[in-house]
Design an enzyme around this catalytic site. Structure first.
Site, PDB file in Angstrom:
ATOM      1  N   GLY A 250      10.638  31.465   1.451  1.00 38.02           N
ATOM      2  CA  GLY A 250      10.851  30.289   2.267  1.00 38.02           C
ATOM      3  C   GLY A 250       9.648  29.366   2.151  1.00 38.02           C
ATOM      4  N   CYS A 251       9.277  28.727   3.241  1.00 36.69           N
ATOM      5  CA  CYS A 251       8.117  27.839   3.238  1.00 36.69           C
ATOM      6  C   CYS A 251       6.869  28.607   2.815  1.00 36.69           C
ATOM      7  CB  CYS A 251       7.914  27.243   4.624  1.00 36.69           C
ATOM      8  SG  CYS A 251       6.394  26.276   4.806  1.00 36.69           S
ATOM      9  N   PHE A 252       6.129  28.059   1.852  1.00 33.43           N
ATOM     10  CA  PHE A 252       4.995  28.826   1.308  1.00 33.43           C
ATOM     11  C   PHE A 252       3.749  28.803   2.181  1.00 33.43           C
ATOM     12  CE2 PHE A 252       4.811  25.089  -1.975  1.00 33.43           C
ATOM     13  CZ  PHE A 252       4.487  24.182  -0.983  1.00 33.43           C
ATOM     14  N   PHE A 429       7.070  27.684  10.292  1.00 31.57           N
ATOM     15  CA  PHE A 429       8.432  27.958   9.829  1.00 31.57           C
ATOM     16  C   PHE A 429       8.343  28.380   8.378  1.00 31.57           C
ATOM     17  CE2 PHE A 429      12.421  26.963   7.787  1.00 31.57           C
ATOM     18  CZ  PHE A 429      13.337  27.492   8.686  1.00 31.57           C
TER      19      PHE A 429
END
Length: 430
Positions: A250-252, A429
């Site tokens: 997902g978001c790094f 997130f």
């Protein structure tokens, strides 16, 4: 400041036979041997450069009353990291660059100050304005403007400024960050070793960093069915002590911070991988990736010391990130359906060409293996999961393009701890 390097061992035990000729020339022979040994040692000393893996013994101490929030380790007998890859104190990287293996700094007499990361205090950010200035807003309508109170500078991202002086007609405000000018004193620093980064593994993906010290020569298309290796030496050094793993979670931002905290991880990069028709001569940008048409994934490249942390442990940490993400977002929402899960965890549709309109492909999950051993471990690990829920794709690692600098260690820059072993909740997130 005192910089010292190890003295070269002298080879003075020149065997002298009991002849007048050798007795006469023994001194010259001894001096020549010593000189050659010194030259050899000097040639072997390696200079630390950006991208090298350095191991140091160091100690930093806050100075001038600065009380830091512990965001990174400030001391250690054997601390290893990739020079110039962020984490730790930026000023520490700058200090180490150019030093040689074995070189030391001891702060016995002269103080060596390292900027704490907030920059110097700028006089041009301290201004005096009329009290009637409409751009300065108090925190509340009833708040009194006195020395020490904060005002908001309207129209510039709502910057907070500190009131430092007040007269009947003017207000002096300071727009410097509260910790600007803070610094550490370097008490001691020794460069214990300098090693090469497995550059090809980081950049090019599957085919490098094999466990037996050999390169895997299979292509991406061949990787799923072939696990042959060649006799070429691995591009990594130290008998493959340092290896590379790549994860899409997902978001790094959150993933990079999570791996940075792991003892044994020596470097991390946020970036983009698994894109189709990748042009190695062009820079991949966040804007391009966000469109979804290139099918790049936000990913984290992890360089780790395989003698200190295993690939299996990294898999477990990756899974922990996914579970935290699911728990945090699903429990905060009243109802979730299959479409919601596809949005949260990305698409697992293998038909790349027919899915170009899916702008969420950048957040899909994947364990991207660099070696045959990683492939087997990742496959076994995922087989024990309910992967229909997490949608983790298993694919060979491909070209990895570094993300823009502002994405690197984003949460550390925002004040979240990257100390080894830190357990604070990662607020992000992804």
């Amino acid at each position: 400041m005192c910089r010292s390097t190890p003295k070269c061992p002298c080879q003075n035990d020149v065997h002298v036979e009991s002849t007048n000729f050798l007795l006469t020339n023994s001194s010259a022979m001894n001096g020549s041997s010593q000189h050659q040994q010194q030259q050899h040692q000097q040639q072997r000393r390696r200079v630390a450069q950006i991208g090298d893996i350095v191991t140091i013994d160091f100690s930093l101490r806050p100075e001038n009353g600065y009380v830091p929030h512990p965001l990174f380790d400030t001391s250690g007998k054997e601390v290893t990291f990739v020079l110039g890859w962020g984490n730790y104190l930026p000023g520490l990287h700058a200090l180490i660059e150019g030093m040689t293996e074995g070189e030391s700094i001891d702060d016995d007499s002269n103080s060596i100050s390292i900027d704490a990361g907030w920059g110097k205090r700028r006089q041009d950010l301290i201004v005096t304005v009329p009290r009637s200035n409409s751009l300065l807003l108090p925190k509340s309508s009833s708040a009194e403007t006195v020395v020490g109170s904060q005002l908001t500078l309207k129209g510039s991202g709502n910057i907070q400024v500190l009131v430092t002086a007040v007269t009947d007609t003017t207000i002096t405000v300071d727009a410097n960050p509260p910790l600007a000018g803070s610094s550490y004193s370097c008490q001691s620093l020794t460069i214990k070793s300098i090693s090469s980064l497995p550059t090809k593994s980081v950049r090019h993906g599957y085919g490098y960093n094999d466990d037996d010290g050999q390169e895997i020569t299979t292509t991406k298309d061949e990787a799923s069915s072939s696990e042959s290796s060649s006799s070429e030496p691995s591009p990594s050094s130290n008998n493959n002590k340092y290896q590379v793993a790549t994860f899409g979670l997902g978001c790094f931002w959150g993933a990079q911070l999570a791996f940075s905290r792991v003892p044994g991880v020596v470097g991390t990069k946020a970036g983009y991988t698994q894109g189709k028709n990748s042009n190695k001569n062009k820079t991949v940008t966040y804007e391009q990736v966000s469109q979804g048409t290139s099918r790049h994934v936000e990913a984290v490249s992890v360089v780790y010391d395989a003698t200190l942390v295993s690939y299996e442990q990294l898999l477990a940490i990756a899974m922990e990130r996914l579970e935290q993400q699911e728990t945090r977002h699903i429990t905060s929402t009243s109802s979730w359906n299959e479409h919601d899960l596809a949005w949260l965890f990305g698409s697992d549709d293998d038909n790349d060409d027919d899915d170009d309109t899916n702008v969420n492909v950048q957040y899909r999950h994947g364990f991207y293996f660099h070696t045959a051993a990683q492939k087997q471990l990742a496959t076994d690990f995922v087989s024990r999961l309910n992967n229909a829920r997490y949608r983790i794709e298993l694919r060979p690692a491909t070209t990895f393009d570094e993300a823009e600098e502002y994405h690197q260690h984003y949460l550390l820059k925002g004040g979240q701890s990257a100390r080894k072993g830190a357990k604070e909740t990662i607020r992000c997130f992804g």
